[in-house]
Design a protein around this motif. Sequence first.
Motif, PDB file in Angstrom:
ATOM      1  N   TRP A 452       0.828  -1.207   0.000  1.00  0.00           N
ATOM      2  CA  TRP A 452       0.000   0.000   0.000  1.00  0.00           C
ATOM      3  C   TRP A 452       0.859   1.252   0.000  1.00  0.00           C
ATOM      4  N   LEU A 460      -0.556   7.714  -5.994  1.00  0.00           N
ATOM      5  CA  LEU A 460      -1.279   8.829  -5.391  1.00  0.00           C
ATOM      6  C   LEU A 460      -0.411  10.076  -5.272  1.00  0.00           C
ATOM      7  N   ILE A 660     -19.079  12.244   0.329  1.00  0.00           N
ATOM      8  CA  ILE A 660     -18.009  11.791  -0.562  1.00  0.00           C
ATOM      9  C   ILE A 660     -18.599  11.128  -1.792  1.00  0.00           C
ATOM     10  N   ASN A 664     -17.900  12.439  -5.571  1.00  0.00           N
ATOM     11  CA  ASN A 664     -17.072  11.713  -6.528  1.00  0.00           C
ATOM     12  C   ASN A 664     -17.888  10.896  -7.509  1.00  0.00           C
ATOM     13  N   TYR A 695     -11.721  22.218  -6.759  1.00  0.00           N
ATOM     14  CA  TYR A 695     -12.849  21.382  -6.385  1.00  0.00           C
ATOM     15  C   TYR A 695     -12.494  20.498  -5.184  1.00  0.00           C
ATOM     16  N   GLU A 699     -14.342  20.401  -1.623  1.00  0.00           N
ATOM     17  CA  GLU A 699     -14.905  19.143  -1.150  1.00  0.00           C
ATOM     18  C   GLU A 699     -14.334  18.757   0.212  1.00  0.00           C
TER      19      GLU A 699
ATOM     20  N   PHE B 142      -0.592   7.160   8.350  1.00  0.00           N
ATOM     21  CA  PHE B 142      -0.950   6.349   7.195  1.00  0.00           C
ATOM     22  C   PHE B 142      -2.464   6.196   7.104  1.00  0.00           C
ATOM     23  N   LEU B 145      -3.836   9.239   5.709  1.00  0.00           N
ATOM     24  CA  LEU B 145      -3.551   9.257   4.272  1.00  0.00           C
ATOM     25  C   LEU B 145      -4.549   8.390   3.522  1.00  0.00           C
ATOM     26  N   LEU B 146      -4.871   7.275   4.146  1.00  0.00           N
ATOM     27  CA  LEU B 146      -5.837   6.346   3.546  1.00  0.00           C
ATOM     28  C   LEU B 146      -7.184   7.033   3.359  1.00  0.00           C
ATOM     29  N   PHE B 148      -7.767  10.225   3.439  1.00  0.00           N
ATOM     30  CA  PHE B 148      -7.614  11.361   2.531  1.00  0.00           C
ATOM     31  C   PHE B 148      -7.704  10.903   1.083  1.00  0.00           C
ATOM     32  N   SER B 149      -7.071   9.781   0.799  1.00  0.00           N
ATOM     33  CA  SER B 149      -7.092   9.307  -0.584  1.00  0.00           C
ATOM     34  C   SER B 149      -8.491   8.869  -0.994  1.00  0.00           C
ATOM     35  N   PHE B 150      -9.313   8.570  -0.010  1.00  0.00           N
ATOM     36  CA  PHE B 150     -10.706   8.230  -0.311  1.00  0.00           C
ATOM     37  C   PHE B 150     -11.487   9.490  -0.673  1.00  0.00           C
ATOM     38  N   ILE B 151     -11.185  10.579   0.036  1.00  0.00           N
ATOM     39  CA  ILE B 151     -11.915  11.822  -0.191  1.00  0.00           C
ATOM     40  C   ILE B 151     -11.512  12.471  -1.519  1.00  0.00           C
ATOM     41  N   LEU B 152     -10.243  12.380  -1.814  1.00  0.00           N
ATOM     42  CA  LEU B 152      -9.695  13.092  -2.979  1.00  0.00           C
ATOM     43  C   LEU B 152     -10.413  12.700  -4.278  1.00  0.00           C
ATOM     44  N   PRO B 153     -10.884  13.685  -5.047  1.00  0.00           N
ATOM     45  CA  PRO B 153     -11.508  13.328  -6.318  1.00  0.00           C
ATOM     46  C   PRO B 153     -10.484  12.719  -7.275  1.00  0.00           C
ATOM     47  N   LEU B 191     -11.725   1.790   0.809  1.00  0.00           N
ATOM     48  CA  LEU B 191     -12.894   1.319   1.549  1.00  0.00           C
ATOM     49  C   LEU B 191     -12.719  -0.149   1.937  1.00  0.00           C
TER      50      LEU B 191
END
Lengths: 753, 334
Positions: A452, A460, A660, A664, A695, A699, B142, B145-146, B148-153, B191
């Motif tokens: 990960w 990312l 969310i 999205n 955006y 958000e 971490f 970060l996890l 956050f990466s879910f929220i990020l469009p 998720l």
Amino acid sequence: MKKIKNSGNKVVAHLMFILNLLAGMCLLLPWFGANFFGDIRLYSVLNSITLSIPLFGGLALQTKLGVTLMYVSVILLVFNTLRYLYVTKRRLTIVTYMAGAIVNIVIFVFTMLFAPMVKGLGGKMYTLWSFLFVGCSAFVLVCAVLLIIMKAFVTENITAKGNQKKEAFVFGLVSSIINLVLIVIMSRPMFYKNSLFAYVKWYKEAVPETSSTILSFLPLAITILAGATVHMFLSKGYNEDCAKANIFTAILNLVCVLLLGKTITQANTDEVKLVGEGEMTGLTTGMTLMLIIAMLQILVYAIAHLRDSKLEVKLVSPRIKFLAVIALMAILVNIFPWIRVTPDKTGYIGFGVLIASLVLMAVYALLVIIKKYKGKFVKVGYLCFLASLTTALYPNLIDLINNNTEYVGKVGNKFVLYLVVALAIEGLLLCFECSDNTLKEQYVGYVFILPWLAGVIIFLLSPMMTSFKYSLSSIAIKPKGMEITPVGYANYTQVWAEDANFPTTLMSYFVDTVISVPVIVVFALIISMLLNGKIKFKGFFRLVFFLPVIVVSGPVMGMLTAQGAATVPSMNVTAITGILEQYLPTFAVETVANLFNNMIMILWYSGMQILIFLSALQKIDATLYEAAKIDGGSGWECFWKITLPTIKPMILLNAVYTAIFLSNNEQNEIIVYIQNMMFQAGKGYGYASAMAWMYALVETLMVGAIALLLMKKRDAYDKKMAKKLKKMKREQRELKKVRRRNKFNGKKYAKAF
Amino acid sequence: MAKSMLKRSKWAQFVTWIKHPTFNKDKVRKFFMGSKEKNGFLKQLVVYALLICIGFVYLYPILYMVSRSMMELEDLLDSSISWIPSSLNFNNYKQAGTSMQYWKTLWQSIYVAGAPTLINMVVCAVIGYGFARFEFRGKKLFMALLIFSFILPSQITMMPQYVMYNARGITGTMNAFLYPALLGQGLKAQLFILIYYQFFKQVPKVLLEAAMIDGAGYFKAFIKIAIPSAAPAILTVSLFSFVWYWNESYLTELFVTGIKNKTRVFDLSTLVVKLKNFNSNYSDVQYTGGVTQNNNESIQMAATLLSVLPVLLIYFVLQRYFVESIDRTGITGE
């Protein structure tokens, strides 16, 4: 220090060493190749022998840097052998180290003497460079002397622990020095205005019969150097440690091979042909052989481990070793930017980093020498690592600022991959070996989440950086590739000031979401409350309410909306709007009407939420309700006093999830807008990514606001507790301070009397 | 004997009640309004009415889809027919199917959704276990970060990713989905990691420690103890992952089918992607068939239904697991 317990280990150590030696021999292959094929860059064996007698004296006159470095690695190999022979006598390692430093100084004094003969700017650069080299060699020498002095004075006091610290110290020092050297090399453009390739070109013109294998050999040499250093300082006899040090080298070799491969592919595609044919063949052969050897080494090690899995292995200090690996990797990271071309401005930054690194090193050395902060080695080590990392990354950053996209990310990404792989191998090894349980757990944890972590970096963080860079530039897609011109903040200003659609779309998205989220959550709550009672066909209803989660997708929804299947047929939206207009201001009417218009959509988005609420409701203790009823509470009261407070966290979860999800979603207007912009010819991706960033900001703020609004508030008790805990901590710290001072003073008085 | 007596007496009571009907006010009230123990008839009525109404609204688009897809052109134009078509007509399905190349695309869709799902299932389990079982430095960071990466469009990272994939030459192949999934960055993998995280946190640590005392290593404990007890989580993740990959059209189009790159024609496509471009595809296919057929909304609805039919079938077969999985994975916390 462990004596040999198991003969198997000895065998492993020997095997490893021989393999290492073979790997070292492979270094020489390109050179043989050059001889064999008889290139222009021919060197006779005799010539090389004569060259080796005054060692590197003739460097500035006729030989090449690559050969020099080759010699360095050969010498290191010899050192390695020596160390292998006299491995138990630790002083020898320091002596050999000193000798190396002295030799270095001699070499570069020679270089300095001859450098003025080389004409022009390059000569000047050369002088400066060698001057710096002498400087750091001198530093090494001083440190070595210091170490010997230290050792002489503190011999009796050296316990196992003391040794560890010294090891850490020495290792940190060595890694910093290697870093320093690399920094110096990297900051070369400060002195010489052109890039590395231009430098090589110049070098070839000035000294025609040289072949510049710098590119291919420096990383190798440094790797060997680092490997040998680790070898030196981490192993003590034919025990497990020795084998482990060998495995370090093996891994390094492996990484090195990867580096070499990259170098070869890079070097010859450029207009300057850096590697001759014979050398190329030799290089490739050597590379392949080294790869095989490294694999063999790892295999041998693994087999040995499997065989001796019950052997009690106690590391010197696993943490220090881990650190050592990290530092090594940092050194390797440093090599990478060096390979690529750096633009002019890099020099200045390099100088800054150089100074920072120097300061760090000085602090480190001081700390260790003063011995005041005994427990801080690890932290200092981390600092060193950080410094190395910055040095490694800064050219990329600079390129980013200068929009020199040709090289950005290309090297870094791949290297991060190597780094992660190497760290993974090392982490795995540590997992097998570490005897400290809590530490071991940490390592194992890292290993588990390692994929990960790598994914985050590759898929990312680095795309995010690139996207940010794109947002600061205008991008034209040409058949050859992307053409990026920096425009500063123009995209952002354009988004807000000139684009007619974006602010309104964003605003409508914002209002829609703010209204839809409570509607969906409340709606989901109502349905789940209904379902929670004693209902027949509960399963069927759940099936129906969850169905949209399965079906909902962009094209399907698009089709349905296009057909008008998104509105409840019997609901007269216009009538509702008409009624609303009398009571509400116009902008509110629009959104509310929109809500009714897309009623089914909104209902469809609440499938997951219903299920989450339902399972939360089912977990509420039934006795609570019974007790409330006995006390005379009505259903209404029960809902407010029992149900709602219990499922409050779920409300938060659902609200955030809904927000969310809505944001999205492929059906979201603003997402569609951004996606359309992405492939538009006029404005292009730079503009679209500026919008996407704006955006994302909105958000994130919104989700954060929702979370804050619904978060469990701390009550008076919690606040008091936190306060008390803080106070206790402070008191303890004070106490510790006082104790330490007392101890120190006590020692002082004991000495005085 | 006594039984029959009782019966008779009850019957007699009933007869007398029929002859002279009297109402017990309390009893009636109890029946309609309910008591503390039991919900009344009225309340039940309201609840069922509400549920059925809302349920109908939920089902409405699907019912609409089914009914419309059966209609012929005449039925569409006839304003007197709103729901039930004049005759059962599967012609629309046939046309939609041929235009989407249904069977071929179906297998491709299963492949496109299934392969990353398998990887997601395994990789997310490993990562989730790492987060749940071990304490290490930076764990909180971490986790942040996890989330956050879910929220990020995804639009932010989409293009650089595309450029990156293109440079590596993996756009237009399944690798564009497989590689991110392999590193825990697949579709909504965050998720799934969280689901596994929640689940593995519930596995008693004592159990794992006992296994380790018996000689299992960390990995063995994970595989032999944690994984078998995580069956519901695995099921949830694989089901959802499959469905979400199935429904994803934009990323599939961008990365896997590579429609944006018109110079190369890739064979890989999914049903949902075909549906997205249905109108243009339809005219192409029908035209080459020689007979020009008019595209109408019935055919579109048939196509829509066809594209969601496989997941619907999966859902109906496995619906129990789908619905209960949320319950069992412990998202709601214990």
